[in-house]
Motif scaffolding. Sequence first.
Motif, PDB file in Angstrom:
ATOM      1  N   LEU A  65       0.843  -1.192   0.000  1.00 43.70           N
ATOM      2  CA  LEU A  65       0.000   0.000   0.000  1.00 43.70           C
ATOM      3  C   LEU A  65       0.876   1.240   0.000  1.00 43.70           C
ATOM      4  O   LEU A  65       1.844   1.335   0.781  1.00 43.70           O
ATOM      5  CB  LEU A  65      -0.869   0.043   1.264  1.00 43.70           C
ATOM      6  N   VAL A  66       0.541   2.172  -0.853  1.00 43.67           N
ATOM      7  CA  VAL A  66       1.210   3.471  -0.844  1.00 43.67           C
ATOM      8  C   VAL A  66       0.691   4.222   0.385  1.00 43.67           C
ATOM      9  O   VAL A  66      -0.527   4.293   0.610  1.00 43.67           O
ATOM     10  CB  VAL A  66       0.901   4.264  -2.126  1.00 43.67           C
ATOM     11  N   ALA A  67       1.591   4.746   1.180  1.00 45.60           N
ATOM     12  CA  ALA A  67       1.198   5.430   2.412  1.00 45.60           C
ATOM     13  C   ALA A  67       2.006   6.716   2.570  1.00 45.60           C
ATOM     14  O   ALA A  67       3.123   6.827   2.054  1.00 45.60           O
ATOM     15  CB  ALA A  67       1.457   4.525   3.618  1.00 45.60           C
ATOM     16  N   ASP A  68       1.414   7.653   3.285  1.00 48.33           N
ATOM     17  CA  ASP A  68       2.138   8.882   3.637  1.00 48.33           C
ATOM     18  C   ASP A  68       2.743   9.581   2.424  1.00 48.33           C
ATOM     19  O   ASP A  68       3.906   9.983   2.445  1.00 48.33           O
ATOM     20  CB  ASP A  68       3.245   8.581   4.662  1.00 48.33           C
ATOM     21  N   ALA A  69       1.962   9.699   1.369  1.00 49.80           N
ATOM     22  CA  ALA A  69       2.416  10.488   0.223  1.00 49.80           C
ATOM     23  C   ALA A  69       2.197  11.956   0.579  1.00 49.80           C
ATOM     24  O   ALA A  69       1.059  12.424   0.660  1.00 49.80           O
ATOM     25  CB  ALA A  69       1.627  10.113  -1.028  1.00 49.80           C
ATOM     26  N   VAL A  70       3.276  12.647   0.835  1.00 51.90           N
ATOM     27  CA  VAL A  70       3.177  14.056   1.247  1.00 51.90           C
ATOM     28  C   VAL A  70       4.222  14.890   0.520  1.00 51.90           C
ATOM     29  O   VAL A  70       5.406  14.535   0.493  1.00 51.90           O
ATOM     30  CB  VAL A  70       3.407  14.210   2.776  1.00 51.90           C
ATOM     31  N   VAL A  71       3.769  15.988  -0.057  1.00 49.62           N
ATOM     32  CA  VAL A  71       4.657  17.022  -0.593  1.00 49.62           C
ATOM     33  C   VAL A  71       4.304  18.302   0.155  1.00 49.62           C
ATOM     34  O   VAL A  71       3.111  18.653   0.243  1.00 49.62           O
ATOM     35  CB  VAL A  71       4.433  17.213  -2.120  1.00 49.62           C
ATOM     36  N   ILE A  72       5.280  18.974   0.726  1.00 53.73           N
ATOM     37  CA  ILE A  72       4.936  20.183   1.486  1.00 53.73           C
ATOM     38  C   ILE A  72       4.304  21.218   0.542  1.00 53.73           C
ATOM     39  O   ILE A  72       4.643  21.277  -0.644  1.00 53.73           O
ATOM     40  CB  ILE A  72       6.142  20.772   2.269  1.00 53.73           C
ATOM     41  N   PRO A  73       3.375  22.011   1.062  1.00 55.83           N
ATOM     42  CA  PRO A  73       2.581  22.874   0.170  1.00 55.83           C
ATOM     43  C   PRO A  73       3.399  23.701  -0.816  1.00 55.83           C
ATOM     44  O   PRO A  73       3.023  23.793  -1.998  1.00 55.83           O
ATOM     45  CB  PRO A  73       1.800  23.738   1.161  1.00 55.83           C
ATOM     46  N   ASP A  74       4.521  24.298  -0.392  1.00 60.34           N
ATOM     47  CA  ASP A  74       5.292  25.147  -1.317  1.00 60.34           C
ATOM     48  C   ASP A  74       5.838  24.387  -2.509  1.00 60.34           C
ATOM     49  O   ASP A  74       6.236  25.001  -3.510  1.00 60.34           O
ATOM     50  CB  ASP A  74       6.480  25.788  -0.587  1.00 60.34           C
ATOM     51  N   PHE A  75       5.917  23.062  -2.408  1.00 59.00           N
ATOM     52  CA  PHE A  75       6.506  22.270  -3.487  1.00 59.00           C
ATOM     53  C   PHE A  75       5.472  21.437  -4.232  1.00 59.00           C
ATOM     54  O   PHE A  75       5.818  20.650  -5.108  1.00 59.00           O
ATOM     55  CB  PHE A  75       7.639  21.386  -2.929  1.00 59.00           C
ATOM     56  N   GLN A  76       4.206  21.623  -3.885  1.00 59.55           N
ATOM     57  CA  GLN A  76       3.153  20.878  -4.584  1.00 59.55           C
ATOM     58  C   GLN A  76       2.942  21.439  -5.991  1.00 59.55           C
ATOM     59  O   GLN A  76       3.278  22.594  -6.274  1.00 59.55           O
ATOM     60  CB  GLN A  76       1.837  20.955  -3.795  1.00 59.55           C
ATOM     61  N   GLY A  77       2.388  20.605  -6.850  1.00 54.81           N
ATOM     62  CA  GLY A  77       2.036  21.060  -8.198  1.00 54.81           C
ATOM     63  C   GLY A  77       3.206  21.178  -9.149  1.00 54.81           C
ATOM     64  O   GLY A  77       3.115  21.814 -10.193  1.00 54.81           O
ATOM     65  N   ARG A  78       4.338  20.551  -8.803  1.00 59.13           N
ATOM     66  CA  ARG A  78       5.517  20.602  -9.683  1.00 59.13           C
ATOM     67  C   ARG A  78       5.917  19.211 -10.162  1.00 59.13           C
ATOM     68  O   ARG A  78       7.050  19.014 -10.623  1.00 59.13           O
ATOM     69  CB  ARG A  78       6.726  21.188  -8.934  1.00 59.13           C
ATOM     70  N   GLY A  79       5.032  18.252  -9.971  1.00 54.79           N
ATOM     71  CA  GLY A  79       5.338  16.905 -10.450  1.00 54.79           C
ATOM     72  C   GLY A  79       6.124  16.044  -9.476  1.00 54.79           C
ATOM     73  O   GLY A  79       6.483  14.910  -9.795  1.00 54.79           O
ATOM     74  N   LEU A  80       6.383  16.583  -8.286  1.00 56.09           N
ATOM     75  CA  LEU A  80       7.210  15.836  -7.334  1.00 56.09           C
ATOM     76  C   LEU A  80       6.466  14.624  -6.773  1.00 56.09           C
ATOM     77  O   LEU A  80       7.022  13.521  -6.677  1.00 56.09           O
ATOM     78  CB  LEU A  80       7.653  16.780  -6.209  1.00 56.09           C
ATOM     79  N   GLY A  81       5.193  14.815  -6.417  1.00 55.52           N
ATOM     80  CA  GLY A  81       4.401  13.690  -5.912  1.00 55.52           C
ATOM     81  C   GLY A  81       4.342  12.566  -6.930  1.00 55.52           C
ATOM     82  O   GLY A  81       4.529  11.400  -6.616  1.00 55.52           O
ATOM     83  N   ARG A  82       4.118  12.939  -8.172  1.00 59.89           N
ATOM     84  CA  ARG A  82       4.054  11.930  -9.238  1.00 59.89           C
ATOM     85  C   ARG A  82       5.372  11.159  -9.338  1.00 59.89           C
ATOM     86  O   ARG A  82       5.393   9.940  -9.457  1.00 59.89           O
ATOM     87  CB  ARG A  82       3.741  12.615 -10.569  1.00 59.89           C
ATOM     88  N   ARG A  83       6.500  11.885  -9.276  1.00 59.88           N
ATOM     89  CA  ARG A  83       7.810  11.218  -9.379  1.00 59.88           C
ATOM     90  C   ARG A  83       8.021  10.244  -8.235  1.00 59.88           C
ATOM     91  O   ARG A  83       8.514   9.134  -8.425  1.00 59.88           O
ATOM     92  CB  ARG A  83       8.927  12.259  -9.335  1.00 59.88           C
ATOM     93  N   LEU A  84       7.660  10.662  -7.025  1.00 64.41           N
ATOM     94  CA  LEU A  84       7.913   9.796  -5.866  1.00 64.41           C
ATOM     95  C   LEU A  84       7.007   8.568  -5.891  1.00 64.41           C
ATOM     96  O   LEU A  84       7.458   7.460  -5.587  1.00 64.41           O
ATOM     97  CB  LEU A  84       7.723  10.568  -4.558  1.00 64.41           C
ATOM     98  N   VAL A  85       5.746   8.751  -6.230  1.00 65.61           N
ATOM     99  CA  VAL A  85       4.833   7.598  -6.288  1.00 65.61           C
ATOM    100  C   VAL A  85       5.312   6.632  -7.380  1.00 65.61           C
ATOM    101  O   VAL A  85       5.357   5.412  -7.171  1.00 65.61           O
ATOM    102  CB  VAL A  85       3.372   8.037  -6.516  1.00 65.61           C
ATOM    103  N   ALA A  86       5.724   7.171  -8.531  1.00 69.71           N
ATOM    104  CA  ALA A  86       6.208   6.305  -9.612  1.00 69.71           C
ATOM    105  C   ALA A  86       7.429   5.508  -9.140  1.00 69.71           C
ATOM    106  O   ALA A  86       7.595   4.336  -9.492  1.00 69.71           O
ATOM    107  CB  ALA A  86       6.556   7.150 -10.841  1.00 69.71           C
ATOM    108  N   ARG A  87       8.239   6.139  -8.339  1.00 69.27           N
ATOM    109  CA  ARG A  87       9.460   5.461  -7.855  1.00 69.27           C
ATOM    110  C   ARG A  87       9.128   4.283  -6.946  1.00 69.27           C
ATOM    111  O   ARG A  87       9.723   3.221  -7.047  1.00 69.27           O
ATOM    112  CB  ARG A  87      10.293   6.512  -7.122  1.00 69.27           C
TER     113      ARG A  87
END
Length: 131
Positions: A65-87
């Motif tokens: 299970l993917v858990a605790d997917a968090v990007v701090i607000p200032d860094f959201q919306g730049r594709g970082l969450g997508r990169r980490l989940v893909a990893r």
Amino acid sequence: MITIFERAPTVEEYLLLRRSVGWRVPEAGTCEAPLARSLFSVVAHEADNGVVAMVRLVGDGLYALVADAVVIPDFQGRGLGRRLVARVVDWAERQGIQHIAVAADNTVAEFYLRGAFEDCGTRYLRLRAPK
Ligand SMILES: CC(C)(COP(=O)(O)OP(=O)(O)OC[C@H]1O[C@@H](n2cnc3c(N)ncnc32)[C@H](O)[C@@H]1OP(=O)(O)O)[C@@H](O)C(=O)NCCC(=O)NCCS
């Protein structure tokens, strides 16, 4: 510059990241062992800000299970969450894990649907809090 590390967040990082998105912050002493038991984790580090994102994978090798997917607000919306989940998904697939899932509410399901996840119509049920 953002660097992704394959490691669990420290307890301090974990609490900071959860706090940054307004999530409940557990007692620090209860976090260390579970964080160490994650199947796989990634954290993103930025030079000026330190750790700015994390994603963990929890489970037993049959289920992940993917858990605790968090990007701090200032860094959201730049594709970082997508990169980490893909990893973490890539890691799980390379281990041969067949069942990779995430519990996402309506405010965030679209994020996963834009990635590699599909809605299979199942509902996430949580044990009622004691009265
Ligand atoms: C959800 C979260 C991890 C996404 O990380 P992010 O770095 O902001 O997301 P990305 O920039 O990689 O977004 C990837 C895509 O998903 C979309 N997206 C991101 N968050 C979304 C949301 N909440 N609802 C709908 N779409 C979303 C983006 O617009 C982007 O779309 P695109 O493919 O058209 O460009 C981050 O917003 C977050 O930490 N939210 C608070 C904590 C949370 O709810 N975590 C999820 C727990 S299941």
